[in-house]
Design an enzyme around this catalytic site. Structure first.
Site, PDB file in Angstrom:
ATOM      1  N   PRO A 218       0.845  -1.199   0.000  1.00  0.00           N
ATOM      2  CA  PRO A 218       0.000   0.000   0.000  1.00  0.00           C
ATOM      3  C   PRO A 218       0.880   1.249   0.000  1.00  0.00           C
ATOM      4  O   PRO A 218       1.904   1.291   0.693  1.00  0.00           O
ATOM      5  CB  PRO A 218      -0.788  -0.107   1.304  1.00  0.00           C
TER       6      PRO A 218
ATOM      7  N   GLY B 105       2.397   4.974   0.382  1.00  0.00           N
ATOM      8  CA  GLY B 105       2.416   6.126   1.280  1.00  0.00           C
ATOM      9  C   GLY B 105       1.756   5.848   2.611  1.00  0.00           C
ATOM     10  O   GLY B 105       1.212   6.738   3.246  1.00  0.00           O
TER      11      GLY B 105
ATOM     12  N   GLY C 267       3.143   4.007   5.322  1.00  0.00           N
ATOM     13  CA  GLY C 267       4.012   3.608   6.427  1.00  0.00           C
ATOM     14  C   GLY C 267       4.667   2.262   6.224  1.00  0.00           C
ATOM     15  O   GLY C 267       5.303   1.729   7.134  1.00  0.00           O
TER      16      GLY C 267
ATOM     17  N   SER D 289       6.848   1.896   0.754  1.00  0.00           N
ATOM     18  CA  SER D 289       6.663   1.596  -0.674  1.00  0.00           C
ATOM     19  C   SER D 289       7.673   2.346  -1.533  1.00  0.00           C
ATOM     20  O   SER D 289       8.238   1.769  -2.475  1.00  0.00           O
ATOM     21  CB  SER D 289       5.243   1.951  -1.106  1.00  0.00           C
TER      22      SER D 289
ATOM     23  N   ALA E 111      11.108   0.753  -1.381  1.00  0.00           N
ATOM     24  CA  ALA E 111      11.176  -0.522  -2.098  1.00  0.00           C
ATOM     25  C   ALA E 111      11.295  -0.285  -3.600  1.00  0.00           C
ATOM     26  O   ALA E 111      12.061  -0.963  -4.295  1.00  0.00           O
ATOM     27  CB  ALA E 111       9.944  -1.371  -1.772  1.00  0.00           C
TER      28      ALA E 111
ATOM     29  N   ASP F 215      14.221   3.206   6.017  1.00  0.00           N
ATOM     30  CA  ASP F 215      13.427   2.489   5.005  1.00  0.00           C
ATOM     31  C   ASP F 215      14.310   1.866   3.932  1.00  0.00           C
ATOM     32  O   ASP F 215      14.126   0.715   3.547  1.00  0.00           O
ATOM     33  CB  ASP F 215      12.484   3.458   4.285  1.00  0.00           C
TER      34      ASP F 215
HETATM   35  O1  PMV Z   1       5.915   6.628   6.709  1.00  0.00           O
HETATM   36  P1  PMV Z   1       7.297   6.214   6.357  1.00  0.00           P
HETATM   37  O2  PMV Z   1       7.410   4.760   6.059  1.00  0.00           O
HETATM   38  O3  PMV Z   1       7.908   7.080   5.293  1.00  0.00           O
HETATM   39  O4  PMV Z   1       8.194   6.408   7.659  1.00  0.00           O
HETATM   40  C1  PMV Z   1       8.499   7.685   8.175  1.00  0.00           C
HETATM   41  C2  PMV Z   1       9.341   7.478   9.385  1.00  0.00           C
HETATM   42  C3  PMV Z   1       9.797   8.741  10.100  1.00  0.00           C
HETATM   43  O5  PMV Z   1      10.592   8.324  11.202  1.00  0.00           O
HETATM   44  C4  PMV Z   1       8.602   9.519  10.632  1.00  0.00           C
HETATM   45  C5  PMV Z   1      10.607   9.656   9.196  1.00  0.00           C
HETATM   46  C6  PMV Z   1      11.944   9.073   8.776  1.00  0.00           C
HETATM   47  O6  PMV Z   1      12.474   9.526   7.734  1.00  0.00           O
HETATM   48  O7  PMV Z   1      12.512   8.222   9.489  1.00  0.00           O
END
Ligand code: PMV
Length: 337
Positions: A112, A114, A116, A119, A122, A164
């Site tokens: 899914p 944007g 968390g 995506s 990856a 990520d």
């Molecule tokens: O929502 P995501 O998977 O992009 O994660 C953001 C994570 C944060 O800690 C809020 C920001 C970051 O760059 O680490």
């Protein structure tokens, strides 16, 4: 034709606090983005993006990615869309010393967007791997992680941690603290994901925590407490046998820390009613623990549960659009062909 895939991730602990130098532990999950790359005779880039739940789009443009016309990207595909793909193309051209390389690129994602689950990381990781291999260059997963981080950093105007991209490139459970990124051992954790169909604005949410932290010492203390949760969680994982199923005691203790982490993230203002409702549905169904994953504001929660009850409860939760089991994926970026 060269095909690579890379996994998405959940945060077991530590999102937001990682921005201020605290450690975080993201875990790769068995949901992947797959990127297919064909080198072209000319310097054009043609991109076809598909998502399993959304209509895709196709765009073709010439030469420099900076010259690309604006694309009217369907809502929801934004995260996997052109900025990230351009940045991956530029990294591949740079790695192969081939500034005029052209490609036909197809992006498919089971993650899914944007929400968390990493995506965009990856897509960038798989894209850099496929495009460099198509040009005859083999990068190590660590090099891909580094280039993918630089790509995300550029697209997100410096608002990116290494979490990520490192997790997607390396796979498994990882620990990220500033520039120090490492793989850590972990047993196969039974993750269940709930998705509310929405997405939060990462930039806005990060800025909100920054303001709170500057304004109130207790918000700064909250960020530090999240770091303490991560350190406690890491110690639990270090004591566990990675080759056996997790013990009930380990799941109970990790779950308790996840609940605590969610409470602190909620206090920092990055949860939402839909995320909280899904978290409570999972807990009431007997999950060991549940929390939001990623930036928050909307998107996904992650719960720890080996039984089907949590998924069933989430399926009957009005706010939940999709729920699935997501086992730890020990493999990071992978050559598919
Ligand atoms: O929502 P995501 O998977 O992009 O994660 C953001 C994570 C944060 O800690 C809020 C920001 C970051 O760059 O680490």
């Amino acid at each position: 034709m060269t095909v690579s895939s890379a996994p998405g991730k959940v945060y077991l602990f530590g999102e937001h606090a990682v921005v201020y130098g605290e450690p975080a532990v993201p875990c790769a999950i068995e949901r992947r983005a797959t990127v297919t790359v064909d080198a072209r005779e000319d310097d054009h880039i043609r991109v076809e993006a598909r998502d399993l739940s959304l209509d895709g789009f196709t765009v073709e443009y010439a030469g420099d990615t900076a010259e690309r016309p604006d694309v009217d990207v369907p809502e929801g595909l934004v995260d996997a869309a052109m900025g990230y793909i351009d940045a991956a193309v530029e990294q591949a051209r740079d790695a192969a010393d081939a500034p005029d390389a052209g490609f036909d690129i197809t992006v498919e994602s089971e993650i899914p967007l944007g929400a968390g689950l990493g995506s965009s990381a990856a897509v960038v990781v798989a894209g850099i791997d496929a495009a460099t291999r198509e040009l005859g260059v083999e990068l190590s997963p660590a090099d891909i992680a580094d280039r993918a981080y630089r790509a995300e950093y550029d697209v997100q105007d410096g608002q990116a941690s290494r979490a990520d991209t490192f997790c997607s490139a390396i796979g498994g459970a990882v620990r990220v603290e500033g520039d120090d990124c490492r793989r850590i051992e972990a047993p196969n954790l039974p993750f269940v994901v709930g998705f509310d169909g929405g997405a939060g604005d990462t930039g806005e949410l990060v800025a909100g925590v920054r303001t709170l932290r500057e304004e109130y010492d207790f918000a700064a203390d909250t960020v530090e407490s999240i770091g303490d949760i991560v350190r406690s969680g890491e110690a639990l994982l270090a004591d566990a046998d990675p080759d056996s199923e997790p013990t009930p005691e380990l799941l109970a203790e990790l779950g308790r820390l996840m609940d605590f982490d969610h409470g602190l993230l909620e206090a920092l203002g990055v949860s939402s009613r839909t995320l909280d409702n899904m978290v409570w549905a999972a807990r009431e169904a007997g999950a060991h623990g549940a929390k939001l994953t990623g930036a928050g504001g909307g998107g996904c929660i992650v719960a720890l549960d080996a039984t089907p009850e949590t998924r069933t409860a989430l399926r009957y939760t009005a706010e939940c659009r999709d729920t699935f089991r997501a086992e730890l994926d020990r493999e990071g970026v992978r050559a598919e062909s």
